[in-house]
Scaffold this motif. Sequence first.
Motif, short mmCIF file in Angstrom:
data_model
loop_
_atom_site.label_atom_id
_atom_site.label_comp_id
_atom_site.label_asym_id
_atom_site.label_seq_id
_atom_site.Cartn_x
_atom_site.Cartn_y
_atom_site.Cartn_z
N ILE A 144 0.87 -1.17 0.00
CA ILE A 144 0.00 0.00 0.00
C ILE A 144 0.91 1.22 0.00
N PHE A 145 0.82 2.05 -1.03
CA PHE A 145 1.49 3.35 -1.00
C PHE A 145 0.50 4.34 -0.40
N HIS A 146 0.85 4.87 0.75
CA HIS A 146 -0.12 5.56 1.62
C HIS A 146 0.34 6.99 1.92
N ALA A 147 -0.53 7.95 1.63
CA ALA A 147 -0.24 9.35 1.90
C ALA A 147 -0.79 9.74 3.27
N ASP A 148 0.11 10.16 4.15
CA ASP A 148 -0.30 10.69 5.45
C ASP A 148 -0.57 12.19 5.34
N ASP A 149 -1.26 12.71 6.37
CA ASP A 149 -1.37 14.15 6.62
C ASP A 149 -2.30 14.90 5.67
N ILE A 150 -3.20 14.21 4.94
CA ILE A 150 -4.16 15.01 4.19
C ILE A 150 -5.11 15.67 5.19
N GLY A 151 -5.64 16.80 4.79
CA GLY A 151 -6.46 17.58 5.70
C GLY A 151 -5.65 18.52 6.57
N MET A 152 -4.33 18.32 6.64
CA MET A 152 -3.50 19.18 7.46
C MET A 152 -3.51 20.61 6.92
N CYS A 153 -3.48 20.72 5.58
CA CYS A 153 -3.48 22.03 4.93
C CYS A 153 -3.95 21.83 3.49
N GLU A 154 -4.28 22.90 2.83
CA GLU A 154 -4.73 22.81 1.44
C GLU A 154 -3.65 22.21 0.55
N GLU A 155 -2.39 22.54 0.84
CA GLU A 155 -1.28 22.05 0.02
C GLU A 155 -1.20 20.52 0.04
N ALA A 156 -1.53 19.91 1.16
CA ALA A 156 -1.52 18.44 1.24
C ALA A 156 -2.65 17.85 0.41
N ASN A 157 -3.84 18.40 0.52
CA ASN A 157 -4.97 17.91 -0.27
C ASN A 157 -4.70 18.04 -1.77
N GLU A 158 -4.13 19.18 -2.16
CA GLU A 158 -3.88 19.44 -3.58
C GLU A 158 -2.83 18.48 -4.14
N ALA A 159 -1.96 17.98 -3.31
CA ALA A 159 -0.95 17.01 -3.76
C ALA A 159 -1.52 15.61 -3.85
N VAL A 160 -2.32 15.22 -2.86
CA VAL A 160 -2.74 13.82 -2.75
C VAL A 160 -3.89 13.47 -3.68
N ILE A 161 -4.87 14.35 -3.80
CA ILE A 161 -6.07 14.00 -4.57
C ILE A 161 -5.75 13.62 -6.02
N PRO A 162 -4.90 14.37 -6.75
CA PRO A 162 -4.57 13.92 -8.11
C PRO A 162 -3.90 12.54 -8.15
N LEU A 163 -3.04 12.24 -7.16
CA LEU A 163 -2.40 10.92 -7.12
C LEU A 163 -3.42 9.80 -6.93
N LEU A 164 -4.43 10.06 -6.08
CA LEU A 164 -5.49 9.07 -5.88
C LEU A 164 -6.35 8.93 -7.14
N LYS A 165 -6.67 10.05 -7.76
CA LYS A 165 -7.50 10.01 -8.98
C LYS A 165 -6.82 9.18 -10.07
N ARG A 166 -5.52 9.35 -10.21
CA ARG A 166 -4.78 8.63 -11.26
C ARG A 166 -4.37 7.23 -10.82
N LYS A 167 -4.75 6.85 -9.60
CA LYS A 167 -4.43 5.54 -9.04
C LYS A 167 -2.92 5.29 -8.99
N GLU A 168 -2.17 6.37 -8.81
CA GLU A 168 -0.72 6.24 -8.65
C GLU A 168 -0.35 5.92 -7.21
N ILE A 169 -1.26 6.17 -6.29
CA ILE A 169 -1.15 5.68 -4.92
C ILE A 169 -2.47 5.01 -4.56
N SER A 213 4.08 10.37 -9.49
CA SER A 213 3.64 10.71 -10.85
C SER A 213 4.81 10.64 -11.83
N ASP A 214 5.97 10.24 -11.34
CA ASP A 214 7.17 10.12 -12.17
C ASP A 214 7.06 8.84 -13.01
N PRO A 215 7.08 8.93 -14.35
CA PRO A 215 6.96 7.72 -15.19
C PRO A 215 8.03 6.67 -14.89
N GLU A 216 9.22 7.13 -14.50
CA GLU A 216 10.29 6.17 -14.18
C GLU A 216 9.92 5.34 -12.95
#
Length: 345
Positions: free
Chosen positions: A65-90, A315-318
């Motif tokens: 499980i690739f797991h993102a901690d600390d969402i909800g802590m600030c807007e910057e965290a939400n803005e980083a995590v949500i696209p990764l979840l949408k693209r199923k990269e995490i 989100s890095d293709p490599e």
Amino acid sequence: MYGLVTTGITPDHFKKCVTSVWFLCALCLLAAVSGCRHNRASEKVPPPGTWADRLGFPPGKRVIIFHADDIGMCEEANEAVIPLLKRKEIQSAAAMPPCPAFEDAIEWAKANPDADIGLHLTLNSEMKSPRWGTVADPKSVPGLLTPEGVLWRRQSEVVEHATGDEIERELRAQIEKTLRMGYRPTHLDSHMGTVFGTADFLEVYLKLAEDYHIPAMVIHDPEAMEHFMKYVSLPPPTAAQKQLIADYSLPKLDNYLAIKSAKTYPEKKALFFETVRSLEPGLIEIIFHPQVKSERSESITASWQQRVWEAELFSDPEVQSFLDDERILLTNWKEIMQRFEKMKP
């Protein structure tokens, strides 16, 4: 009869001897059959292996499980995590109920029911800014709060000032807040590992997981558990804590790691590759703390650069190509619980 008479053995004595021999043979045969049955039973029910094995994943695989901690802590965290979840990269993330952007994270989770969003149960407020308080009525949990009315920065301060009852009130309040919002979290874990600070705290954490039937992040392997405690700057688990973990009835991880810090992005990526290659088979959670860069990044946390790189990493293709080449199996807490429920008789 001649032979019996000449040897001094009467017919009755001979019959008794034969009967005794047959009786002993029968006992030996029964013991042999019983042993065979025992061996066959042992073959059908082998000793438990990894939790990945118990949950029915293919044997010998690294299930991550690739797991993102600390969402909800600030807007910057939400803005980083949500696209990764949408693209199923995490595969998973956990939100912090006392924090200012928590409601936004949960509203997104409600609108995206396939996403795997848990609760990052929070007993500390260690960031530069913002600082946050409790979800429970502050008067009911005074030991959790500094004189300024915010949560303590360090785990040791929570251990020093708070009681197990206060921990339960606050953690239950965080879960209930989420349920009142119309969202059932997929799992529970602990910001900074503070719930592992004492046996009383850990007992509360695991009890709440079982009460709500929401799996909690806890590590099955004792050596991996010790590494986790070291990572969160806590003493090694006590005998009481080990017993609580052994008795816990919901699924457990085999291993848990964090993405390592580095001086450059290429170095961070290389360290990530090294970590994944070193993993033994089992059910593993790897955590990271993604955050987009903003004008206030440096004012939120000193680790902002690591967090920005961690947002880039998945989100890095490599990286995605590397994970395909390594034949990693990916999962999340939803699938873990679905498999766990099927294990029940």
